[in-house]
Design a protein around this motif. Structure first.
Motif, PDB file in Angstrom:
ATOM      1  N   SER A 105      44.807  37.528  34.548  1.00 27.58           N
ATOM      2  CA  SER A 105      44.251  38.859  34.791  1.00 27.58           C
ATOM      3  C   SER A 105      43.694  39.006  36.210  1.00 27.58           C
ATOM      4  O   SER A 105      43.240  40.097  36.580  1.00 27.58           O
ATOM      5  CB  SER A 105      43.137  39.156  33.779  1.00 27.58           C
ATOM      6  OG  SER A 105      41.997  38.346  34.014  1.00 27.58           O
ATOM      7  N   GLN A 106      43.736  37.942  36.999  1.00 30.05           N
ATOM      8  CA  GLN A 106      43.123  37.996  38.318  1.00 30.05           C
ATOM      9  C   GLN A 106      44.072  38.567  39.375  1.00 30.05           C
ATOM     10  O   GLN A 106      45.291  38.569  39.217  1.00 30.05           O
ATOM     11  CB  GLN A 106      42.651  36.598  38.743  1.00 30.05           C
ATOM     12  CG  GLN A 106      41.690  35.940  37.776  1.00 30.05           C
ATOM     13  CD  GLN A 106      40.473  36.782  37.464  1.00 30.05           C
ATOM     14  OE1 GLN A 106      39.954  37.494  38.329  1.00 30.05           O
ATOM     15  NE2 GLN A 106      40.009  36.710  36.217  1.00 30.05           N
ATOM     16  N   ASP A 118      36.517  34.935  35.990  1.00 28.05           N
ATOM     17  CA  ASP A 118      35.485  35.916  36.297  1.00 28.05           C
ATOM     18  C   ASP A 118      34.349  35.699  35.307  1.00 28.05           C
ATOM     19  O   ASP A 118      34.344  34.698  34.570  1.00 28.05           O
ATOM     20  CB  ASP A 118      36.035  37.348  36.279  1.00 28.05           C
ATOM     21  CG  ASP A 118      36.701  37.717  34.957  1.00 28.05           C
ATOM     22  OD1 ASP A 118      36.092  37.473  33.892  1.00 28.05           O
ATOM     23  OD2 ASP A 118      37.829  38.256  34.980  1.00 28.05           O
ATOM     24  N   GLY A 177      37.850  39.206  38.961  1.00 29.26           N
ATOM     25  CA  GLY A 177      37.265  40.111  37.984  1.00 29.26           C
ATOM     26  C   GLY A 177      37.229  41.533  38.510  1.00 29.26           C
ATOM     27  O   GLY A 177      38.204  42.045  39.061  1.00 29.26           O
ATOM     28  N   ARG A 178      36.073  42.174  38.386  1.00 32.73           N
ATOM     29  CA  ARG A 178      35.933  43.583  38.786  1.00 32.73           C
ATOM     30  C   ARG A 178      35.391  43.745  40.205  1.00 32.73           C
ATOM     31  O   ARG A 178      35.120  44.874  40.624  1.00 32.73           O
ATOM     32  CB  ARG A 178      35.017  44.299  37.797  1.00 32.73           C
ATOM     33  CG  ARG A 178      35.592  44.388  36.378  1.00 32.73           C
ATOM     34  CD  ARG A 178      34.545  44.855  35.399  1.00 32.73           C
ATOM     35  NE  ARG A 178      33.473  43.856  35.269  1.00 32.73           N
ATOM     36  CZ  ARG A 178      32.385  44.034  34.521  1.00 32.73           C
ATOM     37  NH1 ARG A 178      32.226  45.154  33.840  1.00 32.73           N
ATOM     38  NH2 ARG A 178      31.471  43.097  34.459  1.00 32.73           N
ATOM     39  N   THR A 179      35.215  42.652  40.920  1.00 28.03           N
ATOM     40  CA  THR A 179      34.702  42.728  42.289  1.00 28.03           C
ATOM     41  C   THR A 179      35.854  42.607  43.280  1.00 28.03           C
ATOM     42  O   THR A 179      36.474  41.551  43.378  1.00 28.03           O
ATOM     43  CB  THR A 179      33.677  41.617  42.562  1.00 28.03           C
ATOM     44  OG1 THR A 179      32.585  41.745  41.645  1.00 28.03           O
ATOM     45  CG2 THR A 179      33.145  41.705  43.993  1.00 28.03           C
ATOM     46  N   ASP A 198      30.743  38.919  38.870  1.00 35.41           N
ATOM     47  CA  ASP A 198      32.082  38.546  39.312  1.00 35.41           C
ATOM     48  C   ASP A 198      32.023  38.292  40.817  1.00 35.41           C
ATOM     49  O   ASP A 198      31.408  39.049  41.569  1.00 35.41           O
ATOM     50  CB  ASP A 198      33.081  39.684  39.051  1.00 35.41           C
ATOM     51  CG  ASP A 198      33.388  39.872  37.576  1.00 35.41           C
ATOM     52  OD1 ASP A 198      33.162  38.932  36.798  1.00 35.41           O
ATOM     53  OD2 ASP A 198      33.855  40.969  37.213  1.00 35.41           O
TER      54      ASP A 198
END
Length: 250
Positions: free
Chosen positions: A160-161, A15, A41-43, A36
């Motif tokens: 983390s994904q 990300d 990430g955050r998307t 992202d």
């Protein structure tokens, strides 16, 4: 064009945090935007997802540019990010005033490579990605000389994904077309960067893109592999800033 922002698109399966090692040096001189991409990430992935394709990721970016009221940007991407940049050039080339291609390629996947991506996507969805995805990727992402803290950072970013986002990106990359036709007709300044030891998108692939582009410069980063922004951030940042000051400043 001195006021154009630089949009950098991250690699798979990462990300926008992958750009953190370059962020301070770049933002001292350039307006930097690092979104992202969908599913990473955050998307999140959209609720309704069509057959995966990088054109949808490109349309996500166009929507962001519209929201930010940016008519034109310098567009850059690493690996997957480069593929998305070329997908955007296919549908909206007028939005791109310059291009930065980092550790990526213009050719489509071979049939074997595409099959491997699809198998990995199925496994990510069925098992999750804990442990095995990072283990399988790390030997090809970094050189043997990469510091331990960089290796840990790369592993943490991968793990983390979201498995669904990983799977979407894999299927979209497997389906992407050859993009040399897009590059051949592109009349904007372009910087091509590649790690000397990149085995996934090797220097010869970078040279092929540079040769196809009418106005390009090629920089080979000594001693680095596929993730040059993480393994050699200073060299990548220096290459971008030097190119930027020659082509967009003053």
């Amino acid at each position: 064009m001195a006021d154009l922002p630089l949009v950098l698109l991250h690699a798979y399966p990462f990300d926008a945090r992958m750009w953190n090692p370059l962020r301070e040096s770049l933002t001292a001189r350039i307006r930097l935007i690092t979104p992202d991409q969908r599913g990473l990430g955050r998307t999140p992935l959209p609720d309704t997802v069509r057959e995966p394709g990088l054109a949808d990721a490109a349309r996500d970016l166009l929507a962001l540019l519209d929201k930010l009221q940016l008519d034109r940007v310098v567009l850059g991407g690493c690996s997957l990010g480069g593929y998305v940049a070329m997908a955007l050039l296919r549908i909206a080339p007028e939005r791109v005033g310059g291009l930065v291609l980092i550790d990526t390629r213009a050719s489509a996947d071979s049939p074997e490579a595409a099959r491997n991506r699809l198998v990995t996507a199925e496994r990510a969805e069925s098992e999750g990605i804990g442990g095995w995805l990072a283990d399988s990727m790390l030997p090809n992402l970094l050189s043997d000389k990469a510091p331990a803290d960089v290796t840990r950072s790369v592993r943490d970013l991968i793990e983390s994904q979201s498995p669904s986002g990983v799977a979407w990106a894999l299927r979209a990359m497997a389906a992407r077309p050859d993009s040399f036709d897009v590059l051949t007709g592109l009349d904007v300044p372009t910087l091509v960067v590649v790690g000397e030891e990149d085995s996934l998108t090797p220097p010869e692939a970078a040279r092929a893109m540079a040769d196809a582009l009418p106005d390009s410069e090629l920089v080979v980063i000594a001693g680095a592999a596929h993730l040059t922004p993480l393994e050699a951030p200073g060299a990548v940042s220096d290459a971008i800033v030097s190119w930027w000051e020659r082509r967009f400043s003053g």
